[in-house]
Design a protein around this motif. Structure first.
Motif, short mmCIF file in Angstrom:
data_model
loop_
_atom_site.label_atom_id
_atom_site.label_comp_id
_atom_site.label_asym_id
_atom_site.label_seq_id
_atom_site.Cartn_x
_atom_site.Cartn_y
_atom_site.Cartn_z
N PRO A 97 0.82 -1.22 0.00
CA PRO A 97 0.00 0.00 0.00
C PRO A 97 0.85 1.27 0.00
O PRO A 97 0.47 2.26 -0.62
N VAL A 98 1.99 1.21 0.66
CA VAL A 98 2.86 2.38 0.67
C VAL A 98 3.37 2.66 -0.73
O VAL A 98 3.38 3.81 -1.19
N ASP A 99 3.78 1.59 -1.45
CA ASP A 99 4.25 1.76 -2.82
C ASP A 99 3.14 2.29 -3.72
O ASP A 99 3.37 3.16 -4.56
N ARG A 100 1.94 1.76 -3.54
CA ARG A 100 0.82 2.23 -4.35
C ARG A 100 0.51 3.70 -4.08
O ARG A 100 0.27 4.47 -5.00
N SER A 101 0.54 4.07 -2.80
CA SER A 101 0.24 5.47 -2.48
C SER A 101 1.34 6.39 -2.97
O SER A 101 1.07 7.50 -3.43
N LEU A 102 2.60 5.93 -2.94
CA LEU A 102 3.69 6.74 -3.49
C LEU A 102 3.54 6.92 -4.99
O LEU A 102 3.77 8.00 -5.54
N ARG A 104 0.70 6.76 -6.67
CA ARG A 104 -0.45 7.65 -6.88
C ARG A 104 -0.07 9.10 -6.58
O ARG A 104 -0.49 10.02 -7.29
N GLN A 105 0.74 9.29 -5.55
CA GLN A 105 1.19 10.64 -5.21
C GLN A 105 2.05 11.22 -6.34
O GLN A 105 1.89 12.39 -6.70
N THR A 108 -0.32 12.07 -9.20
CA THR A 108 -1.09 13.28 -8.89
C THR A 108 -0.21 14.52 -8.98
O THR A 108 -0.63 15.56 -9.47
#
Length: 186
Positions: A97-102, A104-105, A108
């Protein structure tokens, strides 16, 4: 044939160890107790890692060993506390999840940068258009003032010709004025 010498360390010189002691008004403190490394039982199979998986030092879930010299393996149970905590913490954090959020960040951030550049371009275009509109407005105002000045001059000229015609040809002027009444005379 070369001769080889072997080095034999000599024993350190011994010194007399009798040191005279001064009498002190203070009573000597007792030596500190040896430090004992707390141990815990190994994790049970199938146990889930939660926020309460790391017990506190005051919770009483640690069992201290009765022996004074414990090895780094953690005493009787054979589990090293630091290694256990390290394993539990590494298993508690899922990097996906951390990799996915990074990712996505980053995506964005890229979209925001693109929109920001687009806004800057649109702002520059709007400023150029505003500048040209102001120039056109200034030219229009200049032309309007020239037209107004020309109309005022023409009105004065017509009024002057009208008064001259009225004075020079009064009868013809009256008959023409009755036939074609002037809206200005009103």
């Amino acid at each position: 044939m070369p001769s080889t010498q072997t080095f034999q360390p000599s024993s350190p010189p011994t010194l007399p160890l009798s040191v005279p002691r001064k009498s002190s008004p203070y009573t000597p403190l007792s030596p500190p107790a040896p430090l004992r490394r707390p141990t815990i039982s190994p994790p049970q199979p199938g146990s889930s890692v939660t926020s309460s998986a790391v017990p506190s030092l005051t919770s009483g879930s640690y069992a201290s060993s009765a022996t004074g010299d414990e090895s780094s393996t953690g005493g009787a149970s054979g589990v090293d506390l630091v290694e256990l905590l390290n394993d539990r913490l590494s298993n508690a954090v899922n990097p996906l999840p951390v990799d996915r959020s990074l990712a996505r960040q980053a995506q964005t951030s890229g979209e925001l940068n693109a929109k920001h550049r687009e806004l800057l371009e649109l702002q520059a275009l709007a400023q150029r258009r505003l500048k040209s509109t102001r120039a056109n407005f200034a030219d229009g105002m200049k032309a309007a003032k020239e037209v107004k000045r020309d109309l005022e001059w023409t009105q004065k000229r017509v009024s002057t010709l009208k008064t001259k015609a009225e004075k020079k040809y009064p009868t013809a002027y009256r008959s023409a004025n009755q036939r074609y009444p002037s809206s200005v005379d009103g």
